[in-house]
Design a protein around this motif. Structure first.
Motif, short mmCIF file in Angstrom:
data_model
loop_
_atom_site.label_atom_id
_atom_site.label_comp_id
_atom_site.label_asym_id
_atom_site.label_seq_id
_atom_site.Cartn_x
_atom_site.Cartn_y
_atom_site.Cartn_z
N THR A 180 -28.03 14.65 4.94
CA THR A 180 -27.96 14.86 3.55
C THR A 180 -29.18 13.66 3.08
N HIS A 181 -29.72 14.10 2.27
CA HIS A 181 -30.79 13.24 1.47
C HIS A 181 -31.00 13.74 -0.05
N ASP A 182 -31.37 12.54 -0.55
CA ASP A 182 -31.88 12.96 -2.01
C ASP A 182 -33.08 13.56 -2.27
N ARG A 183 -33.92 13.41 -1.52
CA ARG A 183 -35.51 14.04 -1.49
C ARG A 183 -35.86 14.81 -0.35
N ASP A 184 -35.04 14.88 0.60
CA ASP A 184 -35.58 15.66 1.77
C ASP A 184 -34.30 16.35 2.45
N PRO A 185 -33.52 17.24 1.93
CA PRO A 185 -32.39 17.64 2.13
C PRO A 185 -32.36 18.39 3.48
N ASP A 191 -41.17 23.65 0.90
CA ASP A 191 -41.96 23.48 -0.47
C ASP A 191 -41.54 22.23 -1.16
N LEU A 192 -40.54 21.60 -0.90
CA LEU A 192 -40.29 20.18 -1.51
C LEU A 192 -41.23 19.09 -0.84
N ASP A 193 -41.84 18.31 -1.61
CA ASP A 193 -42.56 17.16 -1.25
C ASP A 193 -41.50 15.88 -1.47
N PRO A 194 -40.97 15.33 -0.46
CA PRO A 194 -40.09 14.12 -0.79
C PRO A 194 -40.99 13.12 -1.61
N ALA A 195 -42.29 12.90 -1.26
CA ALA A 195 -42.84 11.83 -2.11
C ALA A 195 -43.05 12.02 -3.58
N VAL A 196 -42.88 13.16 -4.17
CA VAL A 196 -42.81 13.52 -5.49
C VAL A 196 -41.57 13.64 -6.12
N LEU A 197 -40.43 13.45 -5.30
CA LEU A 197 -39.11 13.77 -5.71
C LEU A 197 -38.72 12.43 -6.10
N ALA A 198 -37.67 12.43 -6.96
CA ALA A 198 -37.17 10.95 -7.40
C ALA A 198 -35.85 10.41 -6.65
N PRO A 199 -36.00 9.25 -6.27
CA PRO A 199 -34.59 8.87 -5.66
C PRO A 199 -33.40 8.47 -6.21
N VAL A 249 -40.47 9.72 -11.32
CA VAL A 249 -41.22 8.96 -10.45
C VAL A 249 -42.57 8.58 -11.27
N GLY A 250 -42.93 7.41 -10.91
CA GLY A 250 -44.18 7.01 -11.77
C GLY A 250 -44.15 6.50 -13.12
N ALA A 251 -42.77 6.49 -13.74
CA ALA A 251 -42.69 6.08 -15.14
C ALA A 251 -42.16 4.56 -15.17
N ASP A 252 -42.76 3.83 -16.14
CA ASP A 252 -42.07 2.71 -16.59
C ASP A 252 -40.74 2.91 -16.73
N PRO A 253 -39.66 2.23 -16.06
CA PRO A 253 -38.23 2.73 -15.99
C PRO A 253 -37.54 1.63 -17.33
N ASN A 290 -38.03 15.12 -13.18
CA ASN A 290 -39.70 15.54 -13.24
C ASN A 290 -40.28 15.71 -14.52
N ARG A 291 -39.22 16.13 -15.48
CA ARG A 291 -39.89 16.12 -17.00
C ARG A 291 -39.90 14.75 -17.53
N GLY A 292 -39.35 13.77 -16.91
CA GLY A 292 -39.74 12.39 -17.56
C GLY A 292 -38.28 11.84 -17.85
#
Length: 325
Positions: free
Chosen positions: A30-35, A57-65, A87-91, A121-123
């Motif tokens: 079980t995984h949040d980004r690589d199920p 088709d899911l890239d774990p690197a671009v999915l959010a933890p 991912v990539g946004a100032d939290p 993904n939408r921010g």
């Protein structure tokens, strides 16, 4: 052996099998980004390899933890929750969507969740809270929800978004609430009992009137009512309890709604009948308040048809973007 198997992935060890010798193992995670990533491990050699990924088709690197957090409720109860940041946004000061699970006798768990990943993904920051009455945390936590629909169960949700604001993750003016079934009821409670908290709400097949909801439940659902709905919310055959159920129903406070609202409903839903959504939509439209209403004729309690799910989340995506982004 467990130590070696757990080292194959940073996910949670799931399905396991081995050969008769107990040396060669197949382990899925079980995984949040690589199920569902599945590995072969040979204990005799210490070697392992990835067998397959069910969702290549899911890239774990671009999915959010998805991060487990614990949030204190106003009465001191500790609420297990999950926070997912884009991912990539100032939290800091993000628009946030509170995603409320159904049931309410259910729980959110750590792992891959397509709706969470879409929102991230939408921010949006995404917060999932196991409010009191959720399952999986012991009898005392479960029974803390008795008599607390639209009460402490909802306070837990409000306290959770308050925590996200206080921690700096969320913008208090851009909080959304989104849920199905009980989660849809929670969204309606959010915009009726606490109309100043949320800037947008999405209700999917949520009951607007607890009295009519319980009266129209199908026969197959009735044998269990004594131990769940009648115990936790009330029995509408008792006049005093009926009055309390109505007081806890969003329809009784529909005049308080000023938050943008989207409602989705399956026309063939026999658990939360279409009339439950019709009532709240008609009450708003009768006041001249705009409400988006999606009805799918070939759906029951919750959408399962892929085309309908695409329509639902496309509409939800656009709705949230208009009011939160």
């Amino acid at each position: 052996m467990l130590r070696h198997l757990e080292a194959l992935s940073d996910g949670d060890l799931g399905a396991l099998s081995c050969d008769a010798s107990g040396q060669r193992w197949v382990a899925a995670f079980t995984h949040d980004r690589d199920p569902g990533a599945t590995y072969l491990y040979d204990h005799s050699t210490g070697r392992s390899r990835l067998l397959h990924r069910p969702y290549p088709d899911l890239d774990p690197a671009v999915l959010a933890p998805m991060t487990p957090v614990t949030i204190p409720a106003r009465d001191g109860l500790r609420l297990p929750a999950y926070l997912t940041l884009p991912v990539g946004a100032d939290p800091v000061g993000l628009p946030l969507v509170l995603l409320v699970h159904g049931g309410p006798w259910f729980r959110d768990s750590w792992g891959f969740n397509p709706a969470v990943q879409l929102l991230a993904n939408r921010g949006y920051a995404v917060l999932q809270v196991n409010f009191r009455g959720s399952t999986g945390y012991g009898k005392a936590f479960l029974k803390a929800g008795i008599g607390e629909l639209s009460g402490a169960m909802h306070d837990d949700l409000v306290d959770a978004v308050g925590w996200a604001v206080a921690e700096g993750y969320a913008d208090p003016n851009r909080l959304g609430i989104f849920g199905a079934s009980y989660g849809g009821y929670a969204a309606l409670v959010g915009v009726t009992f606490t109309p100043d908290v949320f800037a947008a709400a999405i209700d999917v097949c949520g009951p607007s009137n607890l009295v009519t909801y319980l009266e129209t439940l199908p026969e197959f659902a009735r044998p269990g009512l004594m131990n769940n709905w009648y115990l936790y919310a009330g029995d509408p055959s008792d006049p005093q309890q009926e009055a309390d159920l109505l007081a806890r129903s969003p329809i009784s406070r529909a005049d308080q709604i000023r938050t943008p609202l989207m409602v989705a409903q399956g026309a063939n839903d026999i658990r939360v009948v279409k009339a439950e959504s019709d009532r709240i939509v008609e009450a708003l439209r009768g006041r001249g308040v705009e409400v988006e209403y999606m009805v799918k004729d070939n759906e029951g309690h919750g959408f399962v048809n892929p085309d309908n799910n695409i329509d639902l989340f496309r509409a939800a995506d656009a709705f949230l973007a208009r009011h939160l982004a």
